[in-house]
Design an enzyme around this catalytic site. Sequence first.
Site, short mmCIF file in Angstrom:
data_model
loop_
_atom_site.label_atom_id
_atom_site.label_comp_id
_atom_site.label_asym_id
_atom_site.label_seq_id
_atom_site.Cartn_x
_atom_site.Cartn_y
_atom_site.Cartn_z
N LYS A 1 35.45 -166.08 -115.72
CA LYS A 1 33.76 -164.73 -115.37
C LYS A 1 33.68 -164.39 -116.92
O LYS A 1 34.12 -164.07 -117.96
CB LYS A 1 33.93 -163.44 -113.93
CG LYS A 1 34.93 -162.78 -114.75
CD LYS A 1 34.18 -162.07 -115.65
CE LYS A 1 34.92 -160.23 -116.14
NZ LYS A 1 34.83 -159.76 -116.71
N ASP B 1 38.33 -156.12 -111.85
CA ASP B 1 38.31 -157.52 -111.37
C ASP B 1 38.67 -158.77 -110.27
O ASP B 1 38.14 -159.54 -109.98
CB ASP B 1 38.73 -158.17 -112.01
CG ASP B 1 37.27 -158.11 -113.22
OD1 ASP B 1 35.99 -156.94 -113.08
OD2 ASP B 1 37.75 -157.94 -114.91
#
Length: 289
Positions: free
Chosen positions: A5, A133
């Site tokens: 990401k 995350d």
Amino acid sequence: RAPAKVNLTLDVLGRRPDGYHEIASVMQALELADRVTIAAMDGPARLVCCGSGAAGMARGEENLALRAVRALEGHLGREFPVEITLEKAVPVAAGLGGGSSDAAAVLWGLNALFGLGLSPEDLAGLAAGLGADVPFFFMGGTALARGIGERLAPLAFPGPWPVVLARPGLAVSTADVYRSLDLAAVGRHPDNAAMAAALAARDFGGVCRALGNVLETVTLARYPAVARLKERFAALGAPGVLMSGSGPTVFALARDTGQAEALASGVADLAETVIITALSPHGVGRLPV
């Protein structure tokens, strides 16, 4: 599949009583991904690491993938005799969420392999205990993350735009960056509403203009190599450039693959790793066998 990401925006709103920082961040999954294979076997869970991104990776119980197994074992009160093979393509400690994504993939894979029937909410709850995350990777695509990253709202996926990732050969401590952040010294905070609107309109220029990360105020000052990468990308005409997470990876959005290749070539002398990838609508999930 355990995708990487980038943070298209990363704003820090303040420090919470529990010591964590409250954030508001637009997170975006990438096509770049690790391959995580989980196989039933005899004996306690073990980890095998290989691939181009495995250098410098923790291989013992501190690895997030094994911690994910232990969290699920503790939650259900049973052991999972599995061998987990991590074929690493996502660089380690790069601000790209590779370890968090691997952990999410392990939770997803164990649920599927053993037919546990855990809901997405169950998995997300376990994920939040492993790292801020981790919950995002069950959703993937594009999302606004709040709290410490566990409160997620999906945003429009703009399309598979090319992205160039450049990581200098240095390590950055996320904890140290957050501890050193002086919010009073932050000038411009990211505009998440503007980013969301640009994403919904698939407005490439608007997304590039809305990029922002308050942690750059710490990392760029402490690590000149990261600042040089940003400056080089800008000098090469990259439409949008930002540091991902706490660094050290800097990414550049490109209009097409030709521009991405030119940008990658132009920063190769400043980076230990340069990767051309693209934005992705996917989170963790099964790969074709």
